[in-house]
Design a protein around this motif. Sequence first.
Motif, PDB file in Angstrom:
ATOM      1  N   ARG A  73      -8.098  40.530  -8.231  1.00 55.58           N
ATOM      2  CA  ARG A  73      -7.670  39.591  -9.261  1.00 55.58           C
ATOM      3  C   ARG A  73      -6.163  39.658  -9.434  1.00 55.58           C
ATOM      4  O   ARG A  73      -5.568  40.730  -9.404  1.00 55.58           O
ATOM      5  N   ALA A  74      -5.549  38.488  -9.621  1.00 51.73           N
ATOM      6  CA  ALA A  74      -4.132  38.379  -9.931  1.00 51.73           C
ATOM      7  C   ALA A  74      -4.006  37.586 -11.224  1.00 51.73           C
ATOM      8  O   ALA A  74      -4.637  36.540 -11.373  1.00 51.73           O
ATOM      9  N   VAL A  75      -3.197  38.091 -12.143  1.00 56.64           N
ATOM     10  CA  VAL A  75      -2.998  37.413 -13.422  1.00 56.64           C
ATOM     11  C   VAL A  75      -1.550  36.956 -13.493  1.00 56.64           C
ATOM     12  O   VAL A  75      -0.629  37.763 -13.394  1.00 56.64           O
ATOM     13  N   VAL A  76      -1.368  35.648 -13.645  1.00 52.42           N
ATOM     14  CA  VAL A  76      -0.046  35.054 -13.809  1.00 52.42           C
ATOM     15  C   VAL A  76       0.190  34.914 -15.305  1.00 52.42           C
ATOM     16  O   VAL A  76      -0.629  34.324 -16.010  1.00 52.42           O
ATOM     17  N   THR A  77       1.284  35.488 -15.791  1.00 53.17           N
ATOM     18  CA  THR A  77       1.632  35.346 -17.201  1.00 53.17           C
ATOM     19  C   THR A  77       2.962  34.617 -17.311  1.00 53.17           C
ATOM     20  O   THR A  77       3.816  34.730 -16.438  1.00 53.17           O
ATOM     21  N   SER A  78       3.101  33.863 -18.388  1.00 55.64           N
ATOM     22  CA  SER A  78       4.346  33.132 -18.637  1.00 55.64           C
ATOM     23  C   SER A  78       4.648  33.187 -20.126  1.00 55.64           C
ATOM     24  O   SER A  78       3.748  33.337 -20.949  1.00 55.64           O
ATOM     25  N   ASP A 115      -6.066  34.537  -1.299  1.00 57.32           N
ATOM     26  CA  ASP A 115      -7.145  35.520  -1.239  1.00 57.32           C
ATOM     27  C   ASP A 115      -7.205  36.433  -2.461  1.00 57.32           C
ATOM     28  O   ASP A 115      -7.626  37.567  -2.384  1.00 57.32           O
ATOM     29  N   TRP A 116      -6.722  35.947  -3.596  1.00 58.71           N
ATOM     30  CA  TRP A 116      -6.832  36.634  -4.879  1.00 58.71           C
ATOM     31  C   TRP A 116      -7.496  35.680  -5.853  1.00 58.71           C
ATOM     32  O   TRP A 116      -7.307  34.471  -5.770  1.00 58.71           O
ATOM     33  N   ASP A 117      -8.248  36.198  -6.809  1.00 60.67           N
ATOM     34  CA  ASP A 117      -8.793  35.381  -7.882  1.00 60.67           C
ATOM     35  C   ASP A 117      -7.690  35.254  -8.922  1.00 60.67           C
ATOM     36  O   ASP A 117      -7.412  36.187  -9.665  1.00 60.67           O
ATOM     37  N   VAL A 118      -7.029  34.099  -8.972  1.00 61.39           N
ATOM     38  CA  VAL A 118      -5.842  33.906  -9.800  1.00 61.39           C
ATOM     39  C   VAL A 118      -6.222  33.317 -11.158  1.00 61.39           C
ATOM     40  O   VAL A 118      -6.968  32.347 -11.235  1.00 61.39           O
ATOM     41  N   GLU A 119      -5.695  33.938 -12.205  1.00 59.07           N
ATOM     42  CA  GLU A 119      -5.875  33.460 -13.573  1.00 59.07           C
ATOM     43  C   GLU A 119      -4.502  33.278 -14.207  1.00 59.07           C
ATOM     44  O   GLU A 119      -3.539  33.924 -13.789  1.00 59.07           O
ATOM     45  N   HIS A 120      -4.410  32.414 -15.220  1.00 61.02           N
ATOM     46  CA  HIS A 120      -3.143  32.207 -15.914  1.00 61.02           C
ATOM     47  C   HIS A 120      -3.321  32.359 -17.413  1.00 61.02           C
ATOM     48  O   HIS A 120      -4.286  31.850 -17.990  1.00 61.02           O
ATOM     49  N   TRP A 172      -2.362  37.067 -23.060  1.00 59.98           N
ATOM     50  CA  TRP A 172      -2.639  38.240 -22.241  1.00 59.98           C
ATOM     51  C   TRP A 172      -2.593  39.516 -23.080  1.00 59.98           C
ATOM     52  O   TRP A 172      -3.458  40.383 -22.972  1.00 59.98           O
ATOM     53  N   ASN A 173      -1.575  39.631 -23.944  1.00 63.86           N
ATOM     54  CA  ASN A 173      -1.475  40.815 -24.808  1.00 63.86           C
ATOM     55  C   ASN A 173      -2.648  40.886 -25.782  1.00 63.86           C
ATOM     56  O   ASN A 173      -3.161  41.971 -26.056  1.00 63.86           O
TER      57      ASN A 173
END
Length: 107
Positions: free
Chosen positions: A45-50, A69-74, A80-81
Motif C-alpha cells: 500500500r502507498a498513501v499519498v498525502t497532501s 504495482d501499489w494499492d494507492v490511496e489519497h 491521514w492524521n
Amino acid sequence: MKWTWDKFGYNVSREPSRDPELILASLNLVSDQSASVQFFPDLYRAVVTSKTQITLSRADLIKVSRECDWDVEHYTENEWNALKKLAFSELMRIGLITSDSASEVVP
C-alpha cells in the motif's frame, strides 16, 4: 525484499525507493510540493498525502495502482492524521501499544 515477476516477465522489486516520483507524476502532482507518499510494503500500500484537498477520482487511483504495482490511496494530511490517531487509540484500548509509542508517530 521479495522479488516478483510482472506480467511482461521482468524482475520487479517491491522496494519503494524509486516509486514516489512515479506515483506523484502519474497523479500529476510532481509540481505540488505539499504532496508526499508513504509506503507500507507489507501491505503493498502507498498513501499519498497532501496539505490541501486534491480532486482525484477512484479511476485515477486505480489506474496509478495498476501502473506502479501499489494499492494507492489519497488523504489530506488532516484526514491521514485523524486516521492514525483513531488507529492508535484502538491499539491502546486493546493493550497492543502504549501512549508513549503512539505519541512518537501521531502528531
